[in-house]
Design a protein around this motif. Structure first.
Motif, PDB file in Angstrom:
ATOM      1  N   LEU A 117       0.874  -1.183   0.000  1.00  0.00           N
ATOM      2  CA  LEU A 117       0.000   0.000   0.000  1.00  0.00           C
ATOM      3  C   LEU A 117       0.908   1.229   0.000  1.00  0.00           C
ATOM      4  CD1 LEU A 117      -2.561  -1.296   2.672  1.00  0.00           C
ATOM      5  CD2 LEU A 117      -2.936  -1.127   0.210  1.00  0.00           C
ATOM      6  N   THR A 118       1.448   1.508  -1.164  1.00  0.00           N
ATOM      7  CA  THR A 118       2.459   2.561  -1.295  1.00  0.00           C
ATOM      8  C   THR A 118       1.811   3.933  -1.179  1.00  0.00           C
ATOM      9  OG1 THR A 118       2.085   2.651  -3.674  1.00  0.00           O
ATOM     10  CG2 THR A 118       3.809   1.135  -2.896  1.00  0.00           C
ATOM     11  N   PRO A 119       2.609   4.958  -0.903  1.00  0.00           N
ATOM     12  CA  PRO A 119       2.047   6.319  -0.878  1.00  0.00           C
ATOM     13  C   PRO A 119       1.283   6.643  -2.158  1.00  0.00           C
ATOM     14  CG  PRO A 119       4.270   6.330  -0.003  1.00  0.00           C
ATOM     15  CD  PRO A 119       4.031   4.936  -0.521  1.00  0.00           C
ATOM     16  N   GLU A 120       1.775   6.146  -3.310  1.00  0.00           N
ATOM     17  CA  GLU A 120       1.095   6.435  -4.581  1.00  0.00           C
ATOM     18  C   GLU A 120      -0.295   5.805  -4.603  1.00  0.00           C
ATOM     19  OE1 GLU A 120       4.268   5.101  -4.407  1.00  0.00           O
ATOM     20  OE2 GLU A 120       5.152   7.099  -4.607  1.00  0.00           O
ATOM     21  N   VAL A 121      -0.360   4.552  -4.134  1.00  0.00           N
ATOM     22  CA  VAL A 121      -1.658   3.865  -4.097  1.00  0.00           C
ATOM     23  C   VAL A 121      -2.609   4.602  -3.155  1.00  0.00           C
ATOM     24  CG1 VAL A 121      -2.828   1.759  -3.312  1.00  0.00           C
ATOM     25  CG2 VAL A 121      -0.752   1.589  -4.722  1.00  0.00           C
ATOM     26  N   LEU A 122      -2.086   4.977  -1.981  1.00  0.00           N
ATOM     27  CA  LEU A 122      -2.934   5.637  -0.985  1.00  0.00           C
ATOM     28  C   LEU A 122      -3.448   6.977  -1.500  1.00  0.00           C
ATOM     29  CD1 LEU A 122      -0.745   4.766   2.113  1.00  0.00           C
ATOM     30  CD2 LEU A 122      -3.029   3.866   1.644  1.00  0.00           C
ATOM     31  N   ARG A 123      -2.561   7.720  -2.189  1.00  0.00           N
ATOM     32  CA  ARG A 123      -2.976   9.021  -2.729  1.00  0.00           C
ATOM     33  C   ARG A 123      -4.018   8.834  -3.835  1.00  0.00           C
ATOM     34  NH1 ARG A 123       0.124  13.193  -1.002  1.00  0.00           N
ATOM     35  NH2 ARG A 123       2.191  12.666  -0.193  1.00  0.00           N
ATOM     36  N   ARG A 124      -3.805   7.822  -4.659  1.00  0.00           N
ATOM     37  CA  ARG A 124      -4.726   7.586  -5.778  1.00  0.00           C
ATOM     38  C   ARG A 124      -6.130   7.250  -5.238  1.00  0.00           C
ATOM     39  NH1 ARG A 124      -4.471   8.918 -10.931  1.00  0.00           N
ATOM     40  NH2 ARG A 124      -2.318   8.165 -10.992  1.00  0.00           N
ATOM     41  N   VAL A 125      -6.176   6.401  -4.239  1.00  0.00           N
ATOM     42  CA  VAL A 125      -7.487   6.000  -3.685  1.00  0.00           C
ATOM     43  C   VAL A 125      -8.076   7.124  -2.842  1.00  0.00           C
ATOM     44  CG1 VAL A 125      -8.647   4.354  -2.158  1.00  0.00           C
ATOM     45  CG2 VAL A 125      -6.906   3.558  -3.771  1.00  0.00           C
ATOM     46  N   GLY A 126      -7.230   7.794  -2.093  1.00  0.00           N
ATOM     47  CA  GLY A 126      -7.692   8.892  -1.236  1.00  0.00           C
ATOM     48  C   GLY A 126      -7.883   8.435   0.196  1.00  0.00           C
ATOM     49  N   LEU A 127      -7.424   9.252   1.138  1.00  0.00           N
ATOM     50  CA  LEU A 127      -7.492   8.852   2.541  1.00  0.00           C
ATOM     51  C   LEU A 127      -8.947   8.734   3.025  1.00  0.00           C
ATOM     52  CD1 LEU A 127      -4.580  10.744   4.327  1.00  0.00           C
ATOM     53  CD2 LEU A 127      -4.608   8.491   3.230  1.00  0.00           C
ATOM     54  N   ASP A 128      -9.867   9.480   2.380  1.00  0.00           N
ATOM     55  CA  ASP A 128     -11.260   9.375   2.807  1.00  0.00           C
ATOM     56  C   ASP A 128     -11.875   8.039   2.391  1.00  0.00           C
ATOM     57  OD1 ASP A 128     -10.930  10.237   0.170  1.00  0.00           O
ATOM     58  OD2 ASP A 128     -13.004  10.946   0.081  1.00  0.00           O
ATOM     59  N   ARG A 129     -11.168   7.303   1.563  1.00  0.00           N
ATOM     60  CA  ARG A 129     -11.658   5.979   1.142  1.00  0.00           C
ATOM     61  C   ARG A 129     -10.786   4.862   1.721  1.00  0.00           C
ATOM     62  NH1 ARG A 129     -15.153   6.471  -3.157  1.00  0.00           N
ATOM     63  NH2 ARG A 129     -14.394   4.643  -4.247  1.00  0.00           N
ATOM     64  N   LEU A 130      -9.977   5.238   2.704  1.00  0.00           N
ATOM     65  CA  LEU A 130      -9.205   4.243   3.454  1.00  0.00           C
ATOM     66  C   LEU A 130      -9.961   3.955   4.749  1.00  0.00           C
ATOM     67  CD1 LEU A 130      -6.346   2.773   3.987  1.00  0.00           C
ATOM     68  CD2 LEU A 130      -5.909   4.747   5.421  1.00  0.00           C
ATOM     69  N   HIS A 131     -10.349   2.708   4.966  1.00  0.00           N
ATOM     70  CA  HIS A 131     -11.150   2.349   6.141  1.00  0.00           C
ATOM     71  C   HIS A 131     -10.334   1.472   7.076  1.00  0.00           C
ATOM     72  CE1 HIS A 131     -14.552   4.013   4.013  1.00  0.00           C
ATOM     73  NE2 HIS A 131     -14.180   3.301   2.957  1.00  0.00           N
ATOM     74  N   VAL A 132     -10.416   1.811   8.350  1.00  0.00           N
ATOM     75  CA  VAL A 132      -9.743   1.000   9.361  1.00  0.00           C
ATOM     76  C   VAL A 132     -10.794   0.075   9.966  1.00  0.00           C
ATOM     77  CG1 VAL A 132      -8.379   1.019  11.468  1.00  0.00           C
ATOM     78  CG2 VAL A 132      -8.181   2.899   9.824  1.00  0.00           C
ATOM     79  N   VAL A 133     -10.478  -1.210  10.042  1.00  0.00           N
ATOM     80  CA  VAL A 133     -11.427  -2.182  10.603  1.00  0.00           C
ATOM     81  C   VAL A 133     -10.776  -2.903  11.771  1.00  0.00           C
ATOM     82  CG1 VAL A 133     -12.702  -2.529   8.453  1.00  0.00           C
ATOM     83  CG2 VAL A 133     -10.718  -3.963   8.926  1.00  0.00           C
ATOM     84  N   ALA A 134     -11.531  -3.080  12.841  1.00  0.00           N
ATOM     85  CA  ALA A 134     -11.030  -3.825  14.007  1.00  0.00           C
ATOM     86  C   ALA A 134     -12.200  -4.122  14.919  1.00  0.00           C
ATOM     87  CB  ALA A 134      -9.977  -3.008  14.775  1.00  0.00           C
ATOM     88  N   THR A 135     -12.149  -5.257  15.587  1.00  0.00           N
ATOM     89  CA  THR A 135     -13.185  -5.550  16.577  1.00  0.00           C
ATOM     90  C   THR A 135     -12.940  -4.691  17.817  1.00  0.00           C
ATOM     91  OG1 THR A 135     -11.874  -7.308  17.554  1.00  0.00           O
ATOM     92  CG2 THR A 135     -13.390  -7.943  15.800  1.00  0.00           C
ATOM     93  N   GLU A 136     -13.999  -4.532  18.608  1.00  0.00           N
ATOM     94  CA  GLU A 136     -13.876  -3.806  19.881  1.00  0.00           C
ATOM     95  C   GLU A 136     -12.764  -4.404  20.741  1.00  0.00           C
ATOM     96  OE1 GLU A 136     -17.255  -3.771  22.425  1.00  0.00           O
ATOM     97  OE2 GLU A 136     -18.037  -1.911  21.607  1.00  0.00           O
ATOM     98  N   ALA A 137     -12.697  -5.749  20.734  1.00  0.00           N
ATOM     99  CA  ALA A 137     -11.705  -6.422  21.568  1.00  0.00           C
ATOM    100  C   ALA A 137     -10.291  -6.052  21.119  1.00  0.00           C
ATOM    101  CB  ALA A 137     -11.911  -7.933  21.487  1.00  0.00           C
ATOM    102  N   LYS A 138     -10.102  -5.955  19.799  1.00  0.00           N
ATOM    103  CA  LYS A 138      -8.772  -5.615  19.294  1.00  0.00           C
ATOM    104  C   LYS A 138      -8.399  -4.184  19.683  1.00  0.00           C
ATOM    105  CE  LYS A 138      -6.083  -6.358  15.102  1.00  0.00           C
ATOM    106  NZ  LYS A 138      -6.135  -6.718  13.680  1.00  0.00           N
TER     107      LYS A 138
END
Lengths: 362, 523
Positions: free
Chosen positions: A296-317
């Motif tokens: 997930l290179t800076p180029e990929v992240l910029r292309r997709v956009g940070l507003d379309r980057l989702h963090v997922v985790a359970t409450e326990a995590k």
């Protein structure tokens, strides 16, 4: 029950004298020269005493001398010795001892740190349940019990019907933390993340909720880039898609488009088609980007956009992070600085946790 | 005066004031009692109904069962014996010192209030009676509403909710109706809550269709105000927050939280399910809130739901009053009546009047105490808690995380993390061992942000001797954990059953909460 034990006798010697690990023979020599005392064997014996108190019938199979036999004897046991290491012992002995033990035991205990965990991973992979007795300097991996006594307790209460979980093996190499793979660890509810008395709410439900939330966000044809990790793998599994735990995978309409993609391949894919990215923090540590998912290179992240980057985790995590912030290290300081101070972590269907993120630039 | 028994001996005066607590030699009954369905005996009946002398017309076909109901066939004494035996295998609320049920606000439910409820003037009322014949009970409801308005500072109250969660859900539906009436219903689709608020504050809005954002505690245990600032915006419908939270920590910046949410156009809803530490001291309205709710079975002493129906109350400002559940109880100066003609109401949430039996109990409890008595309740509950904190923190292995040096209000969330590291014993195991001394302790505080948690809530109902006994039990169990951990690890020893396999509780696939489900899962 038969329990295998592999002790890395020099694990942890670096920490006590202020070194950042104990991985190389030079560091070990330096540590001993500075007055370090090896404690791994003693801590392994503590775990065995706890095991023996609960399961007097447990048989211990191990390697000769400091690699396990001495710990077993200190705990009042007569172990079956199945491997004799060289002198001095080395990582190759850890690998060889674990491989020799694996076919003959129900559970493999090892005493060491992240480096030892990597050796065990190399030796046995996911072929049998494994549990770490924490004795190292670096213990970022999720394969360790909280203390030696707890390791004995978990070992005593595990059986062939115990549930297992995939636990990350990570290690710091050349200043960066990398994900090396997963070991199968007993998931004993009273010892790992505590269960809710008389109620449910455990991981499978939470993960299917996260999957449902992502499904709501995605439009037909839109790509979903899934980072490595057991959470993301379970999300794909909720849709009936099997993805590797280590690599970066790409899905569309809940079917697999590409697995184990490189940064360049990924950039082509997300340039051609609208995409979202879902990543999960490394358990107990909090790294979101830059550790084990450098595809997930800076180029990929910029292309997709940070507003379309989702963090997922359970409450326990999230709870297991103990309040430590999420971390990003994309290799691009300006991109790191563009992350908001708080991220919405998707923890279920229509559920998010607002969680702080720390980057060097904040 | 009778002669002293061999067990009594004279103690010095100060010891009589606070005698050294004696640990009970408790053992619970064990009956090995089958399920009632397994006790069925074909043909056995509770009542022998005589054959009628006159012909009885058949029921219309639509009302007739195709087959007889699958109920156990038993005589009255068999049924009675069954349930008495089960009751002896319980640690009921009137049987033990319930301090270990922290967050539940366990207190004594005065028995005289049950007598009021059993009075035929209440128990023989029919919900379909004409209003003119139920003026008395309507007056009680109207006056109870007035008392709760005063206690909360709000303008209107609904006594319709069937429990605390029902009241929170009612409040969420009023929030939704309020924004919809202002044309912002679609835009405001997010509700904010905090990790240490009661979990219904997340569950109710989610069930009502909202997206729920949870704020985590900061290093001091307070909800993170910077996170709140990052969370609010044009999509914010409301903040649902408990204060003091389940940690017993009162958020001194609560008015700032309210201001931030109001500035974003959201409403603020105060969870006062447990108002036990703040009665007569602070009010939801005074902190700027738009809505709040009470659990009458917590603060106002009516029995908890597991022992019968609970009751809740929703309280709102004038701006939200049009949306209250219907009917409301109104008074025109001479007669009380139920108002069902409320066009903006969120609708009916229960049939009829609410849980009248508990509303009568709560009314009687408040009237017996009076305004000063209510404040005494809060002050005693807070004093009890801080006394118990002082005692418990002398026990080896226990700590009180967060907000060091700050007083807790009516409860405290402790941690056995140190004891666990030293001995391997978990909070849950301590709870099992505590039950061997005839008292209760629970650990349902998930996810475990506080490691190895224990939450104690010694309400005003418990005497100093009760508190001393509870602290002595904890001290004894902690001593055992260090000196004889096997005894703790293998507890309970004095209960009707030994340890349960916890994993089955985590797996809905193995649950069977009804006989039918049990039969299905056996098959």
């Amino acid at each position: 029950m038969k329990v295998g034990l592999v002790v890395n006798p020099v694990a942890g010697v670096g920490g006590r004298v202020g070194l950042k690990g104990s991985d190389s023979p030079e560091v070990q020599q330096q540590a001993f020269a500075l007055g370090a005392v090896a404690r791994a064997g003693e801590r392994a014996a503590t775990a065995l005493r706890e095991l023996l108190a609960r399961r007097p019938d447990a048989a211990i199979l191990t390697a000769a001398g400091a690699m396990g036999e001495e710990s077993a004897r200190a705990a009042g046991l007569t172990p079956m010795v199945v491997y004799v290491p060289g002198e001095p012992t080395s990582a190759a002995d850890t690998v060889a001892a674990a491989r020799t033990l694996a076919p003959h035991v129900d559970l493999l205990l090892f005493a060491g740190g992240d480096g030892t965990a990597r050796d065990i991973l190399e030796a046995v992979g996911d072929s049998l349940p494994v549990l770490g007795i924490p004795t190292g300097v670096k213990m970022h991996s999720a394969v360790f019990a909280v203390n030696p006594r707890a390791a004995g307790e978990v070992a005593a209460s595990s059986s062939s019907s115990s549930r297992l979980r995939d636990a990350e093996v990570v290690d710091r190499v050349d200043g960066t933390t990398q994900l090396f793979g997963h070991l199968r660890v007993p998931d004993i509810p009273t010892r790992v993340q505590q269960r809710k008395t008389g109620s449910s709410g455990i991981t499978p439900d939470a993960v299917s909720g996260i999957a449902a939330e992502l499904a709501d966000l995605l439009t037909p044809g839109e790509l979903l880039v899934l980072g490595p990790g057991t959470t993301t793998r379970a999300i794909a599994a909720a849709w009936g898609v099997d993805i590797p735990v280590l690599g970066v995978s790409v899905l569309a309409d809940q079917t697999l488009v590409a697995a184990d993609v490189s940064g360049d391949e990924l950039l082509k894919l997300v340039t051609a088609t609208p995409a979202r990215i879902a990543v999960t923090p490394i358990g107990g540590q909090g790294f979101l980007l830059g550790r084990g998912n450098q595809q997930l290179t800076p180029e990929v992240l910029r292309r997709v956009g940070l507003d379309r980057l989702h963090v997922v985790a359970t409450e326990a995590k999230i709870a297991a992070l103990g309040g430590r912030p999420l971390l990003v290290d994309t290799g691009d300081d300006r991109l790191d600085a563009a992350f908001p101070r708080y991220l919405r972590v998707i923890s279920g269907h229509r559920r998010t946790i607002l969680y702080p993120l720390h980057s060097e630039r904040h | 005066m009778s002669a002293p028994s061999p067990h009594t001996h004279v103690e010095p005066a100060e010891a009589r004031i606070a005698p050294k607590p004696r640990l009970r030699r408790f053992h619970q009954a064990r009956w090995d009692e089958p399920l009632i369905f397994e006790l069925t005996s074909p043909g056995e009946r509770g009542v022998g109904v005589p054959v009628p002398d006159l012909p009885v017309p058949d029921l219309p076909p639509g009302l007739r069962r195709a087959e007889a109901p699958a109920l156990p066939e038993m005589s009255q004494p068999h049924v009675l014996r069954h349930y008495l035996r089960l009751s002896q295998e319980n640690l009921g609320v009137d049987l033990n010192v319930d301090i270990g049920q922290g967050t539940c606000t366990m207190k004594y439910s005065p028995k005289i209030n049950d007598a009021f409820v059993r009075d035929p003037r209440i128990s023989e009322l029919h919900p379909l009676q004409d209003e003119s014949t139920v003026q008395g009970v309507l007056e009680i409801l109207y006056r109870l509403e007035g008392l709760l308005k005063e206690i909360s500072g709000m303008d209107r109250v609904s006594l319709q909710p069937g429990a605390g969660s029902s009241a929170i859900y009612a409040n969420v539906t009023m929030i939704r109706a309020y924004h919809a009436a202002r044309g912002e219903g679609d835009q405001r689709d997010e509700v904010i809550t905090t990790q240490f608020s009661h979990p219904t504050n997340a569950a109710a809005p989610k069930t009502a269709g909202y997206k729920v954002i949870t704020l985590m505690p900061d290093a001091d245990g307070y909800p993170d105000i910077e996170a709140l600032k990052a969370a609010v915006g044009p999509r914010t419908a409301a903040l649902l927050i408990t204060n003091p939270e389940d940690t017993g920590i009162f958020n001194p910046r609560i008015e700032e939280f309210v201001r931030i949410v109001h500035e974003a156009g959201g409403l603020c809803c105060y969870d006062q399910a447990n108002a036990n530490g703040i009665l007569g001291i602070t009010r939801a309205r005074d902190a700027g809130f738009d809505l709040c709710h009470f659990n009458l079975h917590k603060t106002f002493s009516t029995p908890h739901a597991c022992g019968g129906p609970a009751a809740g109350a929703s309280a709102v400002t004038e701006a939200l009053a049009p949306f209250l559940p219907r009917p409301t109880v109104e008074f025109d100066g001479s007669r009380y009546h139920l108002d069902d003609d409320r066009p903006e109401s969120v609708g009916k949430i229960r049939p009829f009047y609410g849980v009248v039996s508990n509303l009568v109990r709560a009314y009687a409890w408040i009237m017996a105490l009076g305004a000063e008595g209510l404040r005494d309740v809060a002050e005693t509950a807070v004093l009890n808690n801080n006394y118990l904190i002082h005692k418990v923190l002398q026990i080896k292995g226990v700590s009180l995380p967060y907000a060091q040096g700050r007083r807790r209000i009516e409860q405290a969330r402790y941690s056995w993390e140190q004891l666990n590291a030293d001995t391997g014993i978990h909070s849950e195991q301590i709870g099992y061992r505590v039950s061997d001394f005839g008292t209760h302790y629970w650990t349902s505080h998930h996810p475990y942000l506080v490691p190895e948690p224990m939450t104690l809530e010694p309400t005003e109902s418990y005497s100093q001797a009760d508190l001393d006994e509870y602290a002595a039990i904890l001290a004894e169990v902690a001593r055992e954990a260090y000196e004889d951990p096997e005894t703790v690890r293998t507890a309970p020893h004095n209960g009707p059953i030994h340890q349960m396999k916890g994993e089955s509780l985590d797996d809905p696939g193995t649950w069977a909460v009804t006989w039918r489900a049990y039969q299905r899962k056996l098959a």
